[in-house]
Design a protein around this motif. Structure first.
Motif, PDB file in Angstrom:
ATOM      1  N   GLN A  12       0.738  -0.977  -0.047  1.00  0.00           N
ATOM      2  CA  GLN A  12       0.058  -0.182   0.090  1.00  0.00           C
ATOM      3  C   GLN A  12       0.946   1.213   0.032  1.00  0.00           C
ATOM      4  OE1 GLN A  12      -1.962  -1.144   3.527  1.00  0.00           O
ATOM      5  NE2 GLN A  12      -3.229  -2.565   2.317  1.00  0.00           N
ATOM      6  N   PRO A  13       0.762   2.024  -1.017  1.00  0.00           N
ATOM      7  CA  PRO A  13       1.672   3.231  -1.139  1.00  0.00           C
ATOM      8  C   PRO A  13       1.414   4.432  -0.333  1.00  0.00           C
ATOM      9  CG  PRO A  13       0.092   3.027  -3.019  1.00  0.00           C
ATOM     10  CD  PRO A  13      -0.421   2.015  -2.086  1.00  0.00           C
ATOM     11  N   GLN A  14       1.242   4.248   0.870  1.00  0.00           N
ATOM     12  CA  GLN A  14       0.846   5.210   1.669  1.00  0.00           C
ATOM     13  C   GLN A  14       1.819   5.390   3.157  1.00  0.00           C
ATOM     14  OE1 GLN A  14      -3.180   4.299   3.261  1.00  0.00           O
ATOM     15  NE2 GLN A  14      -2.410   2.578   4.559  1.00  0.00           N
ATOM     16  N   TYR A  18       9.165   7.002  -1.112  1.00  0.00           N
ATOM     17  CA  TYR A  18       9.320   5.981  -2.143  1.00  0.00           C
ATOM     18  C   TYR A  18      10.445   4.983  -2.001  1.00  0.00           C
ATOM     19  CZ  TYR A  18       9.216   3.637  -6.279  1.00  0.00           C
ATOM     20  OH  TYR A  18       9.168   2.378  -7.269  1.00  0.00           O
ATOM     21  N   LYS A  19      11.555   5.385  -1.491  1.00  0.00           N
ATOM     22  CA  LYS A  19      12.780   4.520  -1.036  1.00  0.00           C
ATOM     23  C   LYS A  19      12.375   3.173  -0.468  1.00  0.00           C
ATOM     24  CE  LYS A  19      17.326   4.338   0.816  1.00  0.00           C
ATOM     25  NZ  LYS A  19      18.323   5.081   1.693  1.00  0.00           N
ATOM     26  N   ILE A  20      11.498   3.502   0.436  1.00  0.00           N
ATOM     27  CA  ILE A  20      10.944   2.545   1.281  1.00  0.00           C
ATOM     28  C   ILE A  20      10.232   1.293   0.683  1.00  0.00           C
ATOM     29  CG2 ILE A  20      10.047   1.632   3.547  1.00  0.00           C
ATOM     30  CD1 ILE A  20      12.687   3.079   3.892  1.00  0.00           C
ATOM     31  N   ILE A  21       9.376   1.910  -0.152  1.00  0.00           N
ATOM     32  CA  ILE A  21       8.460   1.184  -0.901  1.00  0.00           C
ATOM     33  C   ILE A  21       9.389   0.428  -1.986  1.00  0.00           C
ATOM     34  CG2 ILE A  21       6.744   1.301  -2.735  1.00  0.00           C
ATOM     35  CD1 ILE A  21       5.721   3.961  -1.487  1.00  0.00           C
ATOM     36  N   ARG A  22      10.191   1.067  -2.397  1.00  0.00           N
ATOM     37  CA  ARG A  22      11.047   0.271  -3.487  1.00  0.00           C
ATOM     38  C   ARG A  22      11.902  -0.768  -2.892  1.00  0.00           C
ATOM     39  NH1 ARG A  22      14.234   4.040  -5.104  1.00  0.00           N
ATOM     40  NH2 ARG A  22      16.147   3.500  -3.762  1.00  0.00           N
ATOM     41  N   GLY A 235      -1.948  -7.703   3.093  1.00  0.00           N
ATOM     42  CA  GLY A 235      -1.617  -6.480   2.780  1.00  0.00           C
ATOM     43  C   GLY A 235      -0.446  -5.609   3.699  1.00  0.00           C
ATOM     44  N   ALA A 236       0.090  -4.858   3.288  1.00  0.00           N
ATOM     45  CA  ALA A 236       1.088  -4.244   4.160  1.00  0.00           C
ATOM     46  C   ALA A 236       1.199  -2.725   3.878  1.00  0.00           C
ATOM     47  CB  ALA A 236       2.510  -4.750   3.956  1.00  0.00           C
ATOM     48  N   TYR A 241       6.489  -1.461   6.527  1.00  0.00           N
ATOM     49  CA  TYR A 241       5.990  -2.477   5.924  1.00  0.00           C
ATOM     50  C   TYR A 241       6.481  -3.899   6.459  1.00  0.00           C
ATOM     51  CZ  TYR A 241       4.628   0.846   2.448  1.00  0.00           C
ATOM     52  OH  TYR A 241       4.186   1.896   1.772  1.00  0.00           O
ATOM     53  N   ASP A 242       5.936  -4.207   7.673  1.00  0.00           N
ATOM     54  CA  ASP A 242       6.174  -5.529   8.340  1.00  0.00           C
ATOM     55  C   ASP A 242       5.623  -6.596   7.255  1.00  0.00           C
ATOM     56  OD1 ASP A 242       6.374  -7.753   9.873  1.00  0.00           O
ATOM     57  OD2 ASP A 242       5.198  -6.909  11.446  1.00  0.00           O
ATOM     58  N   LEU A 243       6.688  -7.519   6.898  1.00  0.00           N
ATOM     59  CA  LEU A 243       6.236  -8.354   5.959  1.00  0.00           C
ATOM     60  C   LEU A 243       6.397  -9.830   6.453  1.00  0.00           C
ATOM     61  CD1 LEU A 243       8.131  -7.502   2.593  1.00  0.00           C
ATOM     62  CD2 LEU A 243       5.973  -6.888   3.456  1.00  0.00           C
TER      63      LEU A 243
END
Length: 258
Positions: A12-14, A18-22, A235-236, A241-243
Motif C-alpha cells: 500500500q503506497p501510503q 518511495y525509497k522504502i516502498i522500492r 496487505g502491508a 512494511y512488516d512482511l
C-alpha cells in the motif's frame, strides 16, 4: 485441475518514502511472493488522511524496471480516473517494460475523497459500475489495435463482490476475480459467478479466485482453498512494511503446492 496456491502482496503506497516502498518491493520478490500489487488512490485509506501517498501507474512502471520475476498490478485500478483507451495503452506499455508480468486489475471506484479532490464526478455506485461495463470492451478493443501488441494476453483482474453487476462483468471479461469476506461469503458468491458464467457460455474454472489473506494461513487458508480460492493477497502499509505475515503465507503456499 486444482490451481496451485499463489501469494500476493498489496504494498500500500501510503505513509512511506518511495525509497522504502522500492526496497519493500525488492524484499517481497526475494521472499518469493508471486504478485506485487499496489492500489489506485490519491490519499491514504487509513492512518493520517493527508499522509504521504504516491500514484499507482507511475509506480507500476518503476516496479516493472525494479523487479524481474514477480507479476505486478493494481489491486485495483479505478476505472473513473483514466480514459479506457489510455489505460489500455498504459497497460500495454508496462506489460512490455516488465517483459509480460503485468496484471490489469480494475474496479469501478469507491473512495469519494479521491473523486472530489481531483475533480472527478463521483456519481452513484450503479453509475460507476455502468461506466466500468462500458469501458471494458473499449480496453479490449484498444489492446487489439496497439502496435506493438502486448507481449501476452494481459490477465484482467476485476475486484468487487456485487452479485448482479460486478460478477456479471467478471464472467464476461475477467481472468481473475478478487473478493473480500470469509469462506462462506466467497463460496456463495462463487456459486453466483458460476451461474453468470453459464449464462454467457463460459467455463467458470477459467477464472482464478483471489481473496484478501486475513489472519494466519493455517487458520483461514484451508477453508478458503476448499471453496475455490487460489490467490491470497496480504496487505502491508507504511511506514515500515512488516512482511512477517507475508512470509508465513508464502511458507503455507509452499507446503500446499509441494
Amino acid at each position: 485441475m486444482t490451481r496451485p496456491v499463489r501469494i500476493g502482496l498489496q504494498l500500500q503506497p501510503q505513509h512511506a518514502d518511495y525509497k522504502i516502498i522500492r526496497e519493500t518491493a525488492a524484499r517481497a520478490e526475494e521472499l518469493g511472493a508471486d504478485i506485487l500489487f499496489n492500489w489506485d488512490h490519491f490519499y491514504p485509506l487509513f492512518g493520517d488522511p493527508d499522509g504521504k501517498h504516491f500514484e499507482c501507474w507511475t509506480m507500476l512502471g518503476a516496479w516493472a524496471e525494479a523487479t524481474s520475476r514477480v507479476e505486478i498490478g493494481a489491486l485495483v485500478t479505478c476505472n473513473s480516473y483514466r480514459n479506457p483507451e489510455l489505460l489500455a495503452d498504459m497497460a500495454r506499455t508496462v506489460d512490455h517494460i516488465s517483459s509480460g508480468r503485468l496484471i490489469l486489475g480494475i474496479g469501478s471506484g469507491w473512495f469519494e475523497k479521491d473523486y472530489t479532490e481531483y475533480g472527478y464526478e463521483f456519481g452513484t455506485a450503479g453509475g460507476r459500475l455502468d461506466d466500468l461495463a462500458e469501458a471494458l470492451p473499449r480496453i479490449e478493443s484498444r489492446l487489439a489495435k496497439l502496435n506493438p501488441a502486448p507481449t501476452r494476453d494481459i490477465p484482467v483482474l476485476i475486484g468487487g463482490g456485487g452479485e448482479k453487476k460486478t460478477l456479471k462483468l467478471v464472467a464476461k471479461h475477467a481472468d481473475i476475480w478478487h473478493s473480500f469476506g470469509d469462506a462462506a461469503t466467497v463460496e456463495r458468491k462463487v456459486g453466483i459467478l458460476k451461474q453468470h458464467c453459464a449464462d454467457v457460455g463460459r467455463d467458470a474454472s477459467e477464472i482464478e479466485v483471489s481473496v484478501a489473506a486475513q489472519g494466519e494461513p493455517e487458520e483461514t487458508g484451508p477453508r478458503l482453498r476448499e471453496v475455490g480460492a487460489s490467490l491470497f493477497t496480504v496487505g502491508a502499509s507504511g511506514p515500515d512494511y512488516d512482511l512477517s505475515l507475508l512470509e508465513r503465507w508464502i511458507s503455507w503456499r509452499d507446503a500446499q503446492n509441494s
